[in-house]
Design a protein around this motif. Sequence first.
Motif, PDB file in Angstrom:
ATOM      1  N   GLY A 118     -33.478 -37.705 -17.832  1.00 28.09           N
ATOM      2  CA  GLY A 118     -33.862 -36.390 -17.324  1.00 28.09           C
ATOM      3  C   GLY A 118     -32.825 -35.835 -16.370  1.00 28.09           C
ATOM      4  N   SER A 163     -37.317 -41.137 -16.855  1.00 27.88           N
ATOM      5  CA  SER A 163     -36.911 -39.772 -16.503  1.00 27.88           C
ATOM      6  C   SER A 163     -35.638 -39.758 -15.662  1.00 27.88           C
ATOM      7  N   TYR A 210     -35.928 -36.356 -21.581  1.00 32.02           N
ATOM      8  CA  TYR A 210     -37.058 -35.791 -20.835  1.00 32.02           C
ATOM      9  C   TYR A 210     -37.064 -34.288 -21.083  1.00 32.02           C
ATOM     10  N   SER A 236     -38.526 -37.417 -12.426  1.00 31.59           N
ATOM     11  CA  SER A 236     -39.268 -36.179 -12.644  1.00 31.59           C
ATOM     12  C   SER A 236     -40.175 -35.849 -11.460  1.00 31.59           C
TER      13      SER A 236
END
Length: 328
Positions: free
Chosen positions: A161, A157, A97, A167
């Motif tokens: 991420g 994500s 991400y 996110s």
Amino acid sequence: MSRSLSLNMRSASRRDLPPPQKTIERLENMVEGGNYYEAQQMYKSTSARYITCQRYKEGLDILQSGASIQLKHGQVTCGAELAVLFVDTLVKGQLPYNEETFGRIRKIYEAFPRIHMPHFLGDDYDDDGQKLSEAISAAKVRAEGCSSFLKAALRWSVEFGPSRNGSPELHVMLAEYIYSESPETDMTKVSSHFVRGNDPKKFASMLVNFMGKCYPGEDDTAIARSVLMYLSLGNLRDANLLMDAMKEQLKSADLEFPKSDLIQFIKYLLQTLERDAYPLFKTLRQKYKTSTDRDPVFEEVLDEIAAKFYGIRQQNPLEGLFGDMFKM
């Protein structure tokens, strides 16, 4: 087949695949010509060949192009399917991400049609409501398609991420789309994504908008739920920012902030959580129990707040109704 021969064949197949741009242009022309289904099958089969050869960037280019143009032509089911395959490819390629990948997801998201339901209500609808029924069905397809795509992106994500909640930007996008496009507004679901987002001012704008069209008595419950959900995540800062932004926006619109015992409880609660005052927290809960009992989940949320701010655990985290609020 020997391992070396298999690798040589894969290497050859990687070389045999042409640059994707001509394929993308050909498929876009098919969509422009109205051959949506045939183009859809080719988008899937062509991208799969690149992905099998681990040429993920080219596969992503094809899927992004396909999702965007199908959505542009109102083919929501086709576009959403390719959008989800785009995210699946990010996962297969273990792509992180970052600003680039998020930007590509945002472009697909922005291609999803936006047709607010209130625009449908009027003289254009016949007396038996057939057109309204069709509009509601189409809205459900749009909302479900975009939600499936963004939920898949959120799961990606989480894995690739920096945030274990997914996110924040994707949460805000999903909350916005659900609120604006769903034929039936689920404020709990909308709020659950906004509080995991990073834009309390936008959340405040949505709540102010909701206050203008909700039933009497729903406004203070929606505000209280939103603040409590922030607090259940330990986020006192954004809970206060939300309240401040709502007050400012309502004042600008020459409207009053709702007044009720429940809102008074929320104001006192925010002040109490600024300091180490668990006895006062307990007293507040007891005094305003009649108000907090209006929503069956509030007691569970307050238990979670006690755990977050005072280390007092009443039950396992994310149990029951409270846990359901934060499901993807």
